[in-house]
Design a protein around this motif. Structure first.
Motif, PDB file in Angstrom:
ATOM      1  N   ARG A  34       0.447  -0.160 -10.017  1.00 47.28           N
ATOM      2  CA  ARG A  34      -0.030  -1.546  -9.999  1.00 47.28           C
ATOM      3  C   ARG A  34      -1.152  -1.773  -8.994  1.00 47.28           C
ATOM      4  O   ARG A  34      -1.929  -2.720  -9.109  1.00 47.28           O
ATOM      5  CB  ARG A  34       1.128  -2.504  -9.753  1.00 47.28           C
ATOM      6  N   GLY A  35      -1.297  -0.889  -7.998  1.00 45.37           N
ATOM      7  CA  GLY A  35      -2.372  -1.015  -7.022  1.00 45.37           C
ATOM      8  C   GLY A  35      -3.697  -0.574  -7.606  1.00 45.37           C
ATOM      9  O   GLY A  35      -3.749   0.073  -8.648  1.00 45.37           O
ATOM     10  N   GLU A  36      -4.793  -0.896  -6.896  1.00 45.45           N
ATOM     11  CA  GLU A  36      -6.105  -0.498  -7.404  1.00 45.45           C
ATOM     12  C   GLU A  36      -6.295   1.021  -7.294  1.00 45.45           C
ATOM     13  O   GLU A  36      -7.150   1.605  -7.933  1.00 45.45           O
ATOM     14  CB  GLU A  36      -7.227  -1.241  -6.679  1.00 45.45           C
ATOM     15  N   ARG A  37      -5.512   1.650  -6.444  1.00 44.72           N
ATOM     16  CA  ARG A  37      -5.380   3.108  -6.419  1.00 44.72           C
ATOM     17  C   ARG A  37      -4.041   3.400  -5.756  1.00 44.72           C
ATOM     18  O   ARG A  37      -3.471   2.519  -5.098  1.00 44.72           O
ATOM     19  CB  ARG A  37      -6.535   3.783  -5.686  1.00 44.72           C
ATOM     20  N   PRO A  38      -3.502   4.612  -5.913  1.00 44.50           N
ATOM     21  CA  PRO A  38      -2.215   4.906  -5.277  1.00 44.50           C
ATOM     22  C   PRO A  38      -2.296   4.687  -3.766  1.00 44.50           C
ATOM     23  O   PRO A  38      -3.303   5.003  -3.145  1.00 44.50           O
ATOM     24  CB  PRO A  38      -1.997   6.394  -5.603  1.00 44.50           C
ATOM     25  N   GLY A  39      -1.231   4.138  -3.195  1.00 42.61           N
ATOM     26  CA  GLY A  39      -1.173   3.982  -1.748  1.00 42.61           C
ATOM     27  C   GLY A  39      -1.509   2.600  -1.226  1.00 42.61           C
ATOM     28  O   GLY A  39      -1.118   2.251  -0.121  1.00 42.61           O
ATOM     29  N   PRO A 109      -3.250   8.787  -2.389  1.00 38.70           N
ATOM     30  CA  PRO A 109      -4.259   9.192  -3.383  1.00 38.70           C
ATOM     31  C   PRO A 109      -4.412  10.714  -3.450  1.00 38.70           C
ATOM     32  O   PRO A 109      -4.608  11.270  -4.529  1.00 38.70           O
ATOM     33  CB  PRO A 109      -5.545   8.537  -2.869  1.00 38.70           C
ATOM     34  N   TRP A 110      -4.300  11.374  -2.304  1.00 39.32           N
ATOM     35  CA  TRP A 110      -4.406  12.846  -2.306  1.00 39.32           C
ATOM     36  C   TRP A 110      -3.258  13.477  -3.095  1.00 39.32           C
ATOM     37  O   TRP A 110      -3.475  14.364  -3.923  1.00 39.32           O
ATOM     38  CB  TRP A 110      -4.398  13.375  -0.852  1.00 39.32           C
ATOM     39  N   PHE A 111      -2.041  12.980  -2.864  1.00 43.15           N
ATOM     40  CA  PHE A 111      -0.887  13.550  -3.570  1.00 43.15           C
ATOM     41  C   PHE A 111      -1.012  13.287  -5.079  1.00 43.15           C
ATOM     42  O   PHE A 111      -0.761  14.171  -5.900  1.00 43.15           O
ATOM     43  CB  PHE A 111       0.407  12.955  -2.995  1.00 43.15           C
ATOM     44  N   ALA A 112      -1.456  12.066  -5.424  1.00 37.26           N
ATOM     45  CA  ALA A 112      -1.647  11.732  -6.842  1.00 37.26           C
ATOM     46  C   ALA A 112      -2.691  12.642  -7.473  1.00 37.26           C
ATOM     47  O   ALA A 112      -2.581  13.038  -8.642  1.00 37.26           O
ATOM     48  CB  ALA A 112      -2.055  10.264  -6.990  1.00 37.26           C
TER      49      ALA A 112
END
Lengths: 430, 105
Positions: A34-39, A109-112
């Protein structure tokens, strides 16, 4: 009609771990975030332990945006003026860090990205509003806030975080109660790396975490903390919502008090506040763990209450549960069936794992502490005060100081009462 | 009557807003649709309103007999959803991409 094999709701550690394992096995998996990017929605107040990440990514933390290895852990017992400090450090932690500080807006974001590289599709800006079920209640997909936003899948992995509106929607758990969640608030301050090193007596490849109890949370059930990032300090606390409601104090006032404490304020002097965060922590323990699977659905991470306030871990359990759910889904896929029976392997493996065994270990400890508030509100302050008292050269004979402390300790509930409470707590965690 | 008055005094005392700059450093992308809605104001009128102090972002305030919801400041933690004893809040997440966006986390 949009369709994939597995839909994961939430690109936090649990959801991404599941997606990574599935994508590697060639499964068509979509992660909705739901966020604009993970995290951007994620918060944590502590240490990332590498154990479970290493199982997925053998080179971990190589390439990962970690802040500092945590080479010193300190436990503080506080009142308004005094700190009793127990520090733990180990030479091994310098060679093989047992934990790291991370900033989630960088780390997630890195993990994603690792899951994406393995073939998972990560779709941000997408809130799942409800689960789609067939006439028998089997979960067959999700509805999102996007136009034409229904996405059908063989299995839906609910990694939608502590509130898990979706697991609640289909009755896998009732709404959490105020004594099953802790309210966490954090302020993040930036400070030059060199200044942090100097202030805390550490090098750039070292880090420190302080976990503070007693007066640090105004005597409420919970803990306060401060840890070093590379060029920032994270300072926060978490307290049980039911305690907060009873105390009638705002969480930010409670945190302000901690930040202004004479032992904390000098550490933050001149630091620039850059962010203020809040998040719930699942602390319902073993008995609050929801039904972990159903027809076409599994629940992982915070959504499944997989946080242990006593071992102070959550991300570890999140990654473990995501991986384990994915492995169970792969088994079910071989059978070509995704009903509750086919997915029950996930529940079985969680029951036999450290995650549920640790929660079970502390099953009665938290309720016991809640029912015996004397521990937090009387015994801890007395320990802090007593330590200061005994070490002060104030002209009183030491024997009289000890007598007075003993009298205070036993005044409220007597020698037997205190011993009985302590024994009771010990029995519940051994 | 005096009990109610006492309750109001207490509420005013504990409902201390955060320092002005506490939320100012946060980045929000505010949705035009509120994601927290009071179901029935009459229920709030009879409630002790713990939401006025347990909310980490001071989203709730009591003015002129109405519970005001400044959802723009919300950190989406969900505390109010669980803490509202009367289940009087319609609560869901903002639409995808809207709401709080942490830069550090």
């Amino acid at each position: 009609m949009n369709r994939c094999e597995v839909t994961v709701v939430g690109a936090g550690p649990a959801g991404v771990a599941a997606a990574l394992v599935l994508a590697r096995a060639g499964v068509d998996v979509i992660v909705l975030e739901r966020g604009e990017r993970p995290g951007t929605k994620n918060v944590m107040g502590g240490i990332l332990y590498p154990t479970e990440f290493e199982k997925l990514l053998p080179d971990f933390p190589k390439g990962a945006p970690i802040e500092r290895p945590i080479t010193q852990e300190r436990f503080w017992l506080m009142d308004e003026s005094t700190v009793v400090d127990l520090g733990v450090t180990a030479a091994e932690w310098k060679q093989h860090p047992h934990g790291f500080s991370v900033l989630r807006a960088k780390f997630d974001p890195w993990f994603a990205q690792q899951a994406k590289a393995a073939g998972a599709l990560i779709v941000p800006n997408t809130t799942v509003t409800e689960l789609l079920q067939d006439e028998n209640g089997k979960v067959i997909g999700v509805r999102t806030n996007r136009p034409d936003g229904d996405l059908y899948a063989d299995v839906v992995v609910l990694a939608d975080g502590v509130n898990s509106l979706l697991a609640e929607q289909i009755g896998l758990h009732p709404r959490w109660k105020p004594d099953q969640v802790a309210v966490g608030v954090i302020q993040l301050f930036t400070l030059p790396e060199e200044e942090i090193n100097q202030r805390f007596g550490i090098k750039s490849d070292e880090g420190l975490e302080i976990a503070a109890y007693g007066g640090a949370t105004g005597g409420l059930m919970g803990q306060a903390f401060l840890y070093t990032d590379k060029s920032a300090l994270s300072v926060g606390l978490g307290v049980l919502l039911s305690d907060l409601m009873e105390a009638q104090i705002t969480p930010y006032q409670l945190l302000d008090r901690f930040i202004q404490h004479p032992a904390i304020a000098p550490l933050l002097e001149g630091a620039q506040r850059r962010e203020y965060m809040a998040h719930l922590m699942p602390e319902g323990g073993y008995d609050a763990v929801p039904k972990l699977y159903g027809d076409g659905v599994v629940v992982v991470g915070d959504a499944a209450m997989f946080v242990n306030p006593f071992t102070r871990q959550g991300m570890n359990q999140a990654v473990f549960s995501g991986r384990t759910a994915a492995e169970a889904i792969l088994q079910a896929r071989q059978l070509g069936e995704y009903d509750a029976r086919a997915l029950s392997e996930y529940g079985e493996r969680m029951r036999n794992s450290f995650v549920l065994q640790d929660l079970r270990q502390f099953r009665e400890a938290l309720p016991y502490l809640e029912q015996h508030p004397a521990f937090l509100r009387e015994l801890l302050p007395l320990l802090t005060h007593g330590a200061k008292d005994l070490l002060s050269a104030d002209g009183r004979p030491i024997g009289r100081k000890i007598d007075q402390l003993m009298q205070q300790a036993f005044a409220k509930q007597g020698r037997l009462g205190l011993a009985r409470d302590a024994y009771g707590l010990w029995r519940r965690v051994r | 009557m005096s009990a109610a008055k006492n309750a109001t005094t207490t509420l005013e005392k504990i409902n201390v807003p955060p320092a002005d700059d506490l939320l100012a450093t946060n980045r929000y992308r505010t949705d035009r649709y509120p994601h927290i809605v009071v179901r029935d104001q009459a229920v709030c009128a009879t409630c002790e309103k713990p939401c006025l102090f347990f909310c980490p972002a001071h989203v709730f305030s009591w003015e002129d007999g109405q519970l005001l919801v400044s959802y723009e400041a919300c950190l989406e933690c969900g505390t109010c959803r669980i803490g509202c004893a009367n289940d009087n809040l319609e609560w869901h997440y903002p639409r995808g991409g809207y709401g709080i966006a942490y830069n550090f986390g």
